[in-house]
Write a protein that holds these residues in place. Structure first.
Motif, PDB file in Angstrom:
ATOM      1  N   MET A   1      39.498  28.240  40.968  1.00  0.00           N
ATOM      2  CA  MET A   1      39.380  29.488  41.698  1.00  0.00           C
ATOM      3  C   MET A   1      40.648  29.733  42.500  1.00  0.00           C
ATOM      4  O   MET A   1      41.191  28.819  43.087  1.00  0.00           O
ATOM      5  N   GLN A   2      41.080  30.978  42.501  1.00  0.00           N
ATOM      6  CA  GLN A   2      42.260  31.400  43.256  1.00  0.00           C
ATOM      7  C   GLN A   2      41.822  32.468  44.253  1.00  0.00           C
ATOM      8  O   GLN A   2      41.047  33.355  43.903  1.00  0.00           O
ATOM      9  N   SER A   3      42.307  32.381  45.493  1.00  0.00           N
ATOM     10  CA  SER A   3      41.977  33.379  46.514  1.00  0.00           C
ATOM     11  C   SER A   3      43.233  34.069  46.997  1.00  0.00           C
ATOM     12  O   SER A   3      44.248  33.413  47.248  1.00  0.00           O
ATOM     13  N   ILE A   4      43.161  35.404  47.116  1.00  0.00           N
ATOM     14  CA  ILE A   4      44.255  36.183  47.684  1.00  0.00           C
ATOM     15  C   ILE A   4      43.658  37.256  48.589  1.00  0.00           C
ATOM     16  O   ILE A   4      42.458  37.541  48.518  1.00  0.00           O
ATOM     17  N   LYS A   5      44.478  37.827  49.443  1.00  0.00           N
ATOM     18  CA  LYS A   5      44.049  38.937  50.291  1.00  0.00           C
ATOM     19  C   LYS A   5      44.520  40.233  49.639  1.00  0.00           C
ATOM     20  O   LYS A   5      45.664  40.330  49.184  1.00  0.00           O
ATOM     21  N   VAL A   6      43.628  41.228  49.595  1.00  0.00           N
ATOM     22  CA  VAL A   6      43.976  42.525  49.034  1.00  0.00           C
ATOM     23  C   VAL A   6      43.677  43.620  50.055  1.00  0.00           C
ATOM     24  O   VAL A   6      42.792  43.478  50.899  1.00  0.00           O
ATOM     25  N   SER A   7      44.424  44.697  49.961  1.00  0.00           N
ATOM     26  CA  SER A   7      44.216  45.860  50.813  1.00  0.00           C
ATOM     27  C   SER A   7      43.796  47.025  49.925  1.00  0.00           C
ATOM     28  O   SER A   7      44.517  47.411  49.004  1.00  0.00           O
ATOM     29  N   LEU A   8      42.621  47.578  50.206  1.00  0.00           N
ATOM     30  CA  LEU A   8      42.078  48.696  49.433  1.00  0.00           C
ATOM     31  C   LEU A   8      41.730  49.822  50.401  1.00  0.00           C
ATOM     32  O   LEU A   8      40.579  50.193  50.557  1.00  0.00           O
ATOM     33  N   ASN A   9      42.763  50.347  51.064  1.00  0.00           N
ATOM     34  CA  ASN A   9      42.544  51.275  52.165  1.00  0.00           C
ATOM     35  C   ASN A   9      42.559  52.757  51.779  1.00  0.00           C
ATOM     36  O   ASN A   9      42.663  53.619  52.641  1.00  0.00           O
ATOM     37  N   SER A  10      42.444  53.060  50.486  1.00  0.00           N
ATOM     38  CA  SER A  10      42.336  54.463  50.069  1.00  0.00           C
ATOM     39  C   SER A  10      41.467  54.544  48.811  1.00  0.00           C
ATOM     40  O   SER A  10      41.307  53.564  48.087  1.00  0.00           O
ATOM     41  N   ILE A  11      40.914  55.710  48.571  1.00  0.00           N
ATOM     42  CA  ILE A  11      40.056  55.907  47.400  1.00  0.00           C
ATOM     43  C   ILE A  11      40.838  55.647  46.115  1.00  0.00           C
ATOM     44  O   ILE A  11      40.331  55.006  45.185  1.00  0.00           O
ATOM     45  N   ASP A  12      42.070  56.134  46.054  1.00  0.00           N
ATOM     46  CA  ASP A  12      42.893  55.921  44.856  1.00  0.00           C
ATOM     47  C   ASP A  12      43.170  54.443  44.616  1.00  0.00           C
ATOM     48  O   ASP A  12      43.171  53.980  43.475  1.00  0.00           O
ATOM     49  N   LYS A  13      43.422  53.690  45.699  1.00  0.00           N
ATOM     50  CA  LYS A  13      43.680  52.254  45.546  1.00  0.00           C
ATOM     51  C   LYS A  13      42.441  51.538  45.021  1.00  0.00           C
ATOM     52  O   LYS A  13      42.553  50.657  44.175  1.00  0.00           O
TER      53      LYS A  13
END
Length: 78
Positions: A1-13
């Motif tokens: 398993m690999q963990s990363i942080k993601v930012s999904l701060n818009s509808i398009d993203k």
């Protein structure tokens, strides 16, 4: 398993992110506090607090994890 942080701060993203992870057979989980959501579920993602980065867990045995990580670079947070 690999963990990363993601930012999904818009509808398009969010839409682009779901389209990207849907290309792979791997399992993707988004973890926000005590909630764990299937990252391929656009409705599930919108139930999370998207104002801050979210932890993405990638469970892959068949596909190259580096290929997946490269394709998710636009969403990653250092």
């Amino acid at each position: 398993m690999q963990s990363i942080k993601v930012s999904l701060n818009s509808i398009d993203k969010v839409k682009d992110f779901v389209n990207e992870v849907a290309k792979y057979n791997a399992e993707f989980d988004l973890v926000s506090g005590r909630y764990v959501i299937d990252a391929k579920s656009i409705m599930g993602i919108f139930s999370l607090d998207l104002s801050k980065p979210i932890e993405l867990n990638i469970h892959s045995e068949t596909e190259d994890i580096n290929t997946i990580l490269d394709s998710l670079k636009p969403f990653t947070v250092e």
